[in-house]
Design an enzyme around this catalytic site. Structure first.
Site, PDB file in Angstrom:
ATOM      1  N   ASP A  94      48.494  12.887  40.149  1.00 35.24           N
ATOM      2  CA  ASP A  94      48.023  14.056  40.895  1.00 35.24           C
ATOM      3  C   ASP A  94      48.008  15.275  39.955  1.00 35.24           C
ATOM      4  OD1 ASP A  94      47.312  15.444  43.231  1.00 35.24           O
ATOM      5  OD2 ASP A  94      49.405  15.920  43.728  1.00 35.24           O
ATOM      6  N   ASP A 116      42.692  17.751  36.513  1.00 37.18           N
ATOM      7  CA  ASP A 116      42.487  19.041  37.178  1.00 37.18           C
ATOM      8  C   ASP A 116      42.235  20.114  36.129  1.00 37.18           C
ATOM      9  OD1 ASP A 116      42.476  21.381  38.546  1.00 37.18           O
ATOM     10  OD2 ASP A 116      44.401  21.087  39.560  1.00 37.18           O
ATOM     11  N   GLY A 193      51.798  23.694  49.717  1.00 41.53           N
ATOM     12  CA  GLY A 193      53.048  24.263  50.202  1.00 41.53           C
ATOM     13  C   GLY A 193      53.037  24.559  51.696  1.00 41.53           C
ATOM     14  N   GLY A 225      46.271  20.021  49.696  1.00 43.32           N
ATOM     15  CA  GLY A 225      46.940  20.995  50.568  1.00 43.32           C
ATOM     16  C   GLY A 225      46.697  20.705  52.037  1.00 43.32           C
ATOM     17  N   THR A 270      53.959  18.208  51.278  1.00 44.41           N
ATOM     18  CA  THR A 270      54.920  19.089  51.952  1.00 44.41           C
ATOM     19  C   THR A 270      55.421  18.528  53.294  1.00 44.41           C
ATOM     20  OG1 THR A 270      53.785  20.929  50.878  1.00 44.41           O
ATOM     21  CG2 THR A 270      55.331  21.493  52.618  1.00 44.41           C
TER      22      THR A 270
HETATM   23  P1  13P Z   1      50.555  19.880  50.656  1.00 48.47           P
HETATM   24  O1  13P Z   1      51.390  20.897  49.952  1.00 48.47           O
HETATM   25  O2  13P Z   1      49.754  20.500  51.757  1.00 48.47           O
HETATM   26  O3  13P Z   1      51.317  18.710  51.144  1.00 48.47           O
HETATM   27  O4  13P Z   1      49.468  19.320  49.600  1.00 48.47           O
HETATM   28  C1  13P Z   1      49.811  18.348  48.652  1.00 48.47           C
HETATM   29  C2  13P Z   1      48.756  18.148  47.627  1.00 48.47           C
HETATM   30  O5  13P Z   1      47.633  18.592  47.737  1.00 48.47           O
HETATM   31  C3  13P Z   1      49.130  17.352  46.456  1.00 48.47           C
HETATM   32  O6  13P Z   1      48.104  17.302  45.519  1.00 48.47           O
HETATM   33  O1  G3H Z   2      50.055  19.446  44.233  1.00 50.14           O
HETATM   34  C1  G3H Z   2      51.259  19.550  44.076  1.00 50.14           C
HETATM   35  C2  G3H Z   2      52.203  18.629  44.718  1.00 50.14           C
HETATM   36  O2  G3H Z   2      52.669  19.132  45.931  1.00 50.14           O
HETATM   37  C3  G3H Z   2      53.314  18.223  43.771  1.00 50.14           C
HETATM   38  O3  G3H Z   2      54.251  19.219  43.563  1.00 50.14           O
HETATM   39  O4  G3H Z   2      54.761  19.433  41.107  1.00 50.14           O
HETATM   40  O5  G3H Z   2      56.464  20.029  42.800  1.00 50.14           O
HETATM   41  O6  G3H Z   2      55.845  17.652  42.405  1.00 50.14           O
HETATM   42  P1  G3H Z   2      55.391  19.080  42.403  1.00 50.14           P
HETATM   43 ZN    ZN Z   3      46.980  19.086  45.273  1.00 56.91          ZN
END
Ligand code: 13P
Ligand code: G3H
Ligand code: ZN
Length: 316
Positions: A94, A116, A193, A225, A270
Site C-alpha cells: 500500500d 504512489d 484516518g 480512505g 482505520t
Molecule cells: P482509512 O484510513 O479510511 O481506513 O483508509 C485506509 C487506506 O486508504 C489505506 O491505503
Molecule cells: O494509507 C495509510 C494506511 O492507513 C497505513 O498507515 O503507515 O500507519 O501503517 P500506516
Molecule cells: Zn490509502
C-alpha cells in the site's frame, strides 16, 4: 488489462494477483475489500471473516508496517494465511513511494503493489509508474497507481486539506493508457484516518467519480480512505479511555454508490484499528487482573473479524 502469469514466483501458491479479482468484481457490480494489517491477530481476524463470508480479500501493508513487522515475519504470517484461506487472497504493498520499494516487494513474492507517485507532477508520475509496471510484468504482479491527492495522514506524509486535489477525469484516461496499470486510486473527497469530514460531515463526490468513469470506461478504480468510522465503535473506544474526537467517516450508502461508478477496491485500515483498540481497552478495563496477552488479543481478533464481516455486509 488482465494480469498474465509469466514467471510466477509469488510468496505462496494460493496467492493471486489483484487484476483478475478486480475485473471480476467490476463485472459482478461489487468490490474487493482491501485491509491493512500490522500483526498476526489482525490477519487471523480478516481470514476468519473472509472464509466465513466466502469473500476474496486483499491483505495490504504500508511501508511502515513492513518496517514494524520485518519482511521475514510478514511473509511468514501471510504464507500461513494463504494456507488457511479458502477464498482468493492477494498480498499488496500500500502506498509504495518509490520504484525501489515496489521492486523489493515484488522480489519478495508480493502479488500486487501500489506505486504512489501522486505528489509528483503528471509526467513524472507516469514515468515512475511505467517503470514499476514494466518490472511487475515479468512476475505477473498487479500495479495500482494514484492520481490526485487525498488530504490527511498517509504513511507519515501529512497532506493538508487545502493541498488535496481531486483526480482529473481526462488525465485519468491518459494516465491509464500511458502506464498500463491494473487499477487507479482516485481522489474524490475521502481522506485517511478517523477525521474525514468538516463539522461532522464527510462527503465523497460521486459526480467527479461519474466523470472519471465516463472517461476511463470499465476500469478498476480504488477508493482509499474508505473507513466508515462507525459511531458505536468509536464510542466503545472512548468509553474505555480513548480520546477520539471529531470522528467522521464515509457512509456505507456512499460506498455502495461509488461501486456503481467503477470503484472495485475499497481500502480500510482505520475501522480495524478502532475495533482492535476498543476491544483491548474494554478487556483491560473490565478485568484489571489480566496479564496474559492472549486474553485481550483474543478479544481484539474477534473484534477485527466482526468488523471485517460488517465491511463485507456494506458491499453491494
Ligand atoms: P482509512 O484510513 O479510511 O481506513 O483508509 C485506509 C487506506 O486508504 C489505506 O491505503
Ligand atoms: O494509507 C495509510 C494506511 O492507513 C497505513 O498507515 O503507515 O500507519 O501503517 P500506516
Ligand atoms: Zn490509502
Amino acid at each position: 488489462m488482465i494480469d498474465s502469469w509469466l514467471n510466477v514466483t509469488f510468496l505462496h501458491k494460493n496467492l493471486a494477483p489483484a487484476g483478475q479479482l478486480l475485473h471480476d468484481a467490476l463485472s459482478q457490480k461489487t468490490a474487493v475489500m482491501a485491509f491493512n494489517f500490522v500483526n498476526m491477530e489482525v490477519v487471523h481476524g480478516i481470514i476468519s471473516a473472509a472464509n466465513e463470508g466466502r469473500r476474496p480479500v486483499i491483505l495490504q501493508v504500508s511501508q511502515s508496517a513492513i518496517k514494524y513487522m520485518g519482511m521475514n515475519y510478514l511473509k511468514a504470517i501471510v504464507s500461513a494465511a494463504a494456507e488457511e484461506s479458502e477464498t482468493p487472497l492477494v498480498l499488496h504493498l500500500d502506498h509504495g513511494s518509490s520504484f525501489e520499494i515496489c521492486k523489493l516487494c515484488i522480489d519478495n513474492g508480493f502479488t500486487s503493489v501500489m506505486i504512489d507517485a501522486s505528489s509528483l507532477d503528471f509526467e513524472d508520475n507516469i514515468s515512475v509508474t511505467r517503470k514499476v509496471v514494466e518490472y511487475a510484468k515479468n512476475f505477473g504482479a498487479s500495479v495500482e497507481a494514484e492520481l490526485g491527492t487525498l488530504h490527511g495522514i498517509e504513511d507519515e506524509v501529512d497532506t493538508p486539506r487545502q493541498k488535496a486535489k481531486f483526480t482529473d477525469p481526462v488525465e485519468a484516461a491518459i494516465f491509464i493508457e500511458k502506464t498500463g496499470i491494473t487499477s487507479l486510486a482516485v481522489a474524490i473527497g475521502t481522506s485517511h484516518g478517523p477525521n474525514k469530514g468538516i463539522r461532522g460531515k464527510a462527503h465523497i463526490s460521486i459526480d467527479r467519480l461519474r466523470q472519471i468513469k465516463n472517461e476511463v470506461g470499465e476500469f478498476p478504480l480504488v477508493l482509499h480512505g474508505a473507513s466508515s468510522i462507525y459511531e458505536d465503535a468509536v464510542e466503545l473506544c472512548n468509553k474505555y479511555g480513548a480520546d477520539i474526537r471529531d470522528a467522521c467517516g464515509i457512509d456505507d450508502a456512499d460506498i455502495r454508490e461509488s461501486v456503481k461508478y467503477g470503484i472495485a477496491k475499497i481500502n480500510v485500515d482505520t475501522d480495524l484499528r478502532i475495533a482492535f483498540t476498543g476491544a483491548i481497552r474494554r478487556t483491560l478495563e473490565t478485568n484489571r487482573s489480566v496479564i496474559d496477552m492472549r486474553e485481550y488479543l483474543k478479544e481484539s481478533t474477534i473484534a477485527v473479524q466482526a468488523m471485517v464481516t460488517r465491511k463485507f455486509a456494506s458491499l453491494p
